[in-house]
Write a protein that holds these residues in place. Structure first.
Motif, short mmCIF file in Angstrom:
data_model
loop_
_atom_site.label_atom_id
_atom_site.label_comp_id
_atom_site.label_asym_id
_atom_site.label_seq_id
_atom_site.Cartn_x
_atom_site.Cartn_y
_atom_site.Cartn_z
N ALA A 75 0.83 -1.21 0.00
CA ALA A 75 0.00 0.00 0.00
C ALA A 75 0.86 1.25 0.00
O ALA A 75 0.56 2.23 -0.71
CB ALA A 75 -0.94 -0.01 1.21
N VAL A 76 1.93 1.24 0.78
CA VAL A 76 2.83 2.39 0.83
C VAL A 76 3.49 2.61 -0.54
O VAL A 76 3.56 3.74 -1.04
CB VAL A 76 3.91 2.17 1.91
N ILE A 77 3.96 1.53 -1.15
CA ILE A 77 4.62 1.65 -2.46
C ILE A 77 3.64 2.15 -3.51
O ILE A 77 3.95 3.04 -4.32
CB ILE A 77 5.20 0.29 -2.88
N LEU A 78 2.43 1.60 -3.52
CA LEU A 78 1.43 2.00 -4.52
C LEU A 78 0.98 3.45 -4.29
O LEU A 78 0.65 4.15 -5.26
CB LEU A 78 0.23 1.06 -4.46
N PHE A 79 0.96 3.88 -3.04
CA PHE A 79 0.57 5.27 -2.75
C PHE A 79 1.55 6.25 -3.40
O PHE A 79 1.14 7.23 -4.05
CB PHE A 79 0.54 5.49 -1.24
N PHE A 80 2.82 5.99 -3.24
CA PHE A 80 3.83 6.88 -3.81
C PHE A 80 4.00 6.66 -5.32
O PHE A 80 4.49 7.55 -6.02
CB PHE A 80 5.18 6.68 -3.11
N GLY A 81 3.58 5.49 -5.80
CA GLY A 81 3.73 5.22 -7.23
C GLY A 81 2.51 5.58 -8.05
O GLY A 81 2.54 5.48 -9.28
N TYR A 82 1.43 6.02 -7.39
CA TYR A 82 0.18 6.32 -8.10
C TYR A 82 0.38 7.42 -9.14
O TYR A 82 0.94 8.48 -8.85
CB TYR A 82 -0.90 6.75 -7.11
N GLY A 83 -0.06 7.13 -10.36
CA GLY A 83 0.04 8.11 -11.43
C GLY A 83 1.39 8.18 -12.10
O GLY A 83 1.59 9.01 -13.00
N SER A 84 2.32 7.34 -11.70
CA SER A 84 3.66 7.38 -12.27
C SER A 84 3.72 6.77 -13.66
O SER A 84 4.65 7.03 -14.42
CB SER A 84 4.64 6.64 -11.35
N GLY A 85 2.75 5.93 -14.00
CA GLY A 85 2.76 5.25 -15.28
C GLY A 85 3.67 4.05 -15.31
O GLY A 85 3.80 3.40 -16.36
N SER A 86 4.31 3.73 -14.20
CA SER A 86 5.22 2.59 -14.13
C SER A 86 4.43 1.29 -14.09
O SER A 86 3.42 1.18 -13.39
CB SER A 86 6.10 2.70 -12.88
N ASP A 87 4.92 0.29 -14.83
CA ASP A 87 4.25 -1.01 -14.80
C ASP A 87 4.72 -1.84 -13.61
O ASP A 87 4.39 -3.02 -13.51
CB ASP A 87 4.48 -1.78 -16.10
N ILE A 88 5.47 -1.20 -12.71
CA ILE A 88 5.93 -1.88 -11.50
C ILE A 88 5.21 -1.36 -10.26
O ILE A 88 4.82 -2.15 -9.39
CB ILE A 88 7.45 -1.72 -11.32
N ILE A 89 4.99 -0.04 -10.16
CA ILE A 89 4.48 0.53 -8.91
C ILE A 89 3.20 1.34 -9.08
O ILE A 89 2.66 1.86 -8.10
CB ILE A 89 5.54 1.42 -8.24
N ASP A 90 2.66 1.47 -10.28
CA ASP A 90 1.43 2.24 -10.49
C ASP A 90 0.21 1.34 -10.22
O ASP A 90 0.33 0.12 -10.10
CB ASP A 90 1.37 2.80 -11.90
N THR A 91 -0.97 1.96 -10.15
CA THR A 91 -2.20 1.21 -9.89
C THR A 91 -3.13 1.29 -11.09
O THR A 91 -3.12 2.26 -11.84
CB THR A 91 -2.93 1.75 -8.65
N ALA A 92 -3.96 0.25 -11.25
CA ALA A 92 -4.97 0.21 -12.30
C ALA A 92 -6.09 -0.72 -11.83
O ALA A 92 -5.84 -1.67 -11.07
CB ALA A 92 -4.38 -0.28 -13.61
N MET A 93 -7.31 -0.44 -12.26
CA MET A 93 -8.44 -1.28 -11.89
C MET A 93 -8.40 -2.58 -12.68
O MET A 93 -8.46 -2.56 -13.91
CB MET A 93 -9.76 -0.56 -12.16
N PRO A 94 -8.29 -3.73 -12.00
CA PRO A 94 -8.22 -5.01 -12.73
C PRO A 94 -9.57 -5.37 -13.34
O PRO A 94 -10.62 -5.14 -12.74
CB PRO A 94 -7.81 -6.01 -11.65
N ASP A 95 -9.52 -5.93 -14.56
CA ASP A 95 -10.75 -6.42 -15.17
C ASP A 95 -11.08 -7.80 -14.58
O ASP A 95 -10.36 -8.32 -13.72
CB ASP A 95 -10.61 -6.48 -16.69
N LEU A 96 -12.16 -8.41 -15.06
CA LEU A 96 -12.63 -9.66 -14.48
C LEU A 96 -11.60 -10.79 -14.61
O LEU A 96 -11.32 -11.50 -13.63
CB LEU A 96 -13.96 -10.08 -15.10
N PRO A 97 -11.01 -11.00 -15.81
CA PRO A 97 -9.99 -12.06 -15.91
C PRO A 97 -8.81 -11.81 -14.97
O PRO A 97 -8.33 -12.74 -14.31
CB PRO A 97 -9.56 -12.00 -17.37
N ALA A 98 -8.34 -10.57 -14.91
CA ALA A 98 -7.20 -10.27 -14.04
C ALA A 98 -7.55 -10.51 -12.58
O ALA A 98 -6.73 -11.02 -11.80
CB ALA A 98 -6.76 -8.81 -14.24
N PHE A 99 -8.77 -10.15 -12.20
CA PHE A 99 -9.18 -10.36 -10.80
C PHE A 99 -9.22 -11.84 -10.47
O PHE A 99 -8.83 -12.26 -9.36
CB PHE A 99 -10.56 -9.73 -10.57
N SER A 100 -9.68 -12.67 -11.40
CA SER A 100 -9.71 -14.12 -11.15
C SER A 100 -8.29 -14.67 -11.01
O SER A 100 -8.04 -15.56 -10.19
CB SER A 100 -10.45 -14.83 -12.28
#
Length: 318
Positions: free
Chosen positions: A202-227
Motif C-alpha cells: 500500500a505504501v509503495i502504490l501510494f507513492f507510485g500512483y500516477g507514475s505510469g510505471s508497470d511496477i508501482i502504479d495502480t490500475a483497476m483489474p478487469d474480471l480475468p485479471a481479478f480471477s
C-alpha cells in the motif's frame, strides 16, 4: 554458542512430515507464478503482490479464528514479522517484474540459488551442520535446473538479476520462519506476514500512483485479471502454511534441496498454460532434479533414524 545439551534433535517422523509438507508446498507453489504472470498483462507488479497478500490474508482469517490461534502483537514479535513481510514483499515484486519479460520456468531456474543461500544461512545463523552430501545435492540440483532452462543474461539484461534478489529475500524469510515457527502458530504467523505485506504494498502504490510505471502504479483489474489474482492469493496461502509446518518439523538445511522439485511442477504448469514443452535436454535436467530430491529424502530419513553418537554431526537449531 548453543549448548549441545539443549539442542533439540527432530525425530525421524518429524523429519518425514517436514519433507512431505515441503514437497506439497513446492508442487503447488508455481501456480502463484502462473497466475501472477497472467495478471501482469493489465496491472503492475506491486499491485499483483498487494492483491496476493489481501486475498491470502482473507483466505486464512477464518482458519485462524476456527483454530483459536493466538496472534502475538508484542513489539519484538511485530518487528520480526515486519522484517518477514518486507522480505516477502520485495521478493514478490522483483519476481513478478521478472515474469513480465521472462518465461515462468526461466525465472524459477535463476531463483534456485535460494536453496543454496538458505543452506549457507542455516549453517551460519541456526548452527545447522551441513555435510558435503547436502552441499552436493544442492549443487547437483542447481545444475539440473540450469539444464532445464539455460537462462540467458544476454537476452533480458539486468532483469535476470531480479530473481537473485528475490531468492536472497526468500532465504531470509525462510530462515526467520524456521525460528518463529517453534514459538507461534503457523496460521497466525502467516496471517501476520500477509498483513505486513499489504501494508508495504500500500505504501509503495501510494507513492507510485500516477507514475505510469508497470511496477508501482495502480490500475483497476478487469474480471480475468481479478480471477488470476484470486488464484494467486489462494495458492500463496496454501503453500505458505505447508512451508511453515515443514520448517517447524525439520531443519532448514534439510528442506532446502527439496525446493528444486518446484522446477518440475513449474515446467508442467508452464507447458499446460503457455504451451512451453520441454525438449530432451530439459527432460534430462528434470530427471537430475528429481534424483537429487529423492536422494536427500533418503539421506535425511536414514540419518534421523540413527542414534546420535557424534554431536558435531547432529547439531540442530533449538
Amino acid at each position: 554458542m548453543t549448548s549441545t545439551s539443549s539442542i533439540r534433535h527432530p525425530a525421524a517422523s518429524e523429519v518425514t512430515f517436514g519433507l512431505l509438507f515441503m514437497f506439497l508446498s513446492v508442487m503447488i507453489s508455481p501456480l502463484i507464478d502462473i497466475f501472477s504472470k497472467l495478471a501482469t498483462a493489465t496491472i503492475s507488479s506491486t499491485e499483483v503482490a498487494g492483491f496476493r497478500f489481501i486475498i491470502q490474508s482473507l483466505t486464512m482469517l477464518p482458519f485462524v479464528f476456527l483454530r483459536g490461534a493466538k496472534i502475538q502483537f508484542s513489539l519484538k514479535q511485530s518487528w520480526y514479522h515486519a522484517i518477514r513481510g518486507a522480505m516477502v514483499t520485495i521478493s514478490m515484486i522483483c519476481f513478478v517484474t521478472t515474469l513480465k519479460v521472462m518465461a515462468v520456468a526461466d525465472a524459477i531456474a535463476i531463483f534456485f540459488v535460494e536453496p543454496i543461500i538458505l543452506t549457507i544461512l542455516g549453517s551460519i545463523f541456526l548452527k545447522e551442520t551441513i555435510g558435503w552430501r547436502r552441499y552436493s545435492a544442492c549443487a547437483v540440483g542447481f545444475m539440473g535446473a540450469l539444464l532445464i532452462i539455460q537462462p540467458s543474461f544476454e537476452q533480458v539484461g539486468y532483469i535476470a538479476l531480479l530473481p537473485v534478489v528475490s531468492a536472497f529475500c526468500i532465504a531470509v524469510f525462510a530462515l526467520m520462519t524456521r525460528v518463529l515457527s517453534h514459538r507461534e502458530d503457523p496460521w497466525a504467523m502467516q496471517f501476520q506476514t500477509g498483513l505486513w505485506g499489504i501494508f508495504f504494498c500500500a505504501v509503495i502504490l501510494f507513492f507510485g500512483y500516477g507514475s505510469g510505471s508497470d511496477i508501482i502504479d495502480t490500475a483497476m483489474p478487469d474480471l480475468p485479471a481479478f480471477s488470476y489474482l484470486v488464484g494467486t492469493g489462494i495458492a500463496a496461502a496454501i503453500t505458505g502454511i505447508l512451508a511453515a509446518y515443514a520448517y517447524r518439523a525439520a531443519p532448514a538445511s534439510t528442506l532446502a534441496p527439496l525446493q528444486y522439485l518446484e522446477i518440475v511442477s513449474a515446467t508442467v504448469f508452464a507447458w499446460l498454460v503457455f504451451g512451453d514443452f520441454p525438449d530432451v535436454l530439459k527432460w534430462v535436467g528434470i530427471l537430475i532434479v528429481i534424483a537429487s530430491g529423492l536422494y536427500i529424502i533418503w539421506r535425511e530419513r536414514r540419518f534421523a533414524s540413527k542414534p546420535v553418537s557424534d554431536t558435531s554431526e547432529a547439531t540442530r537449531a533449538p
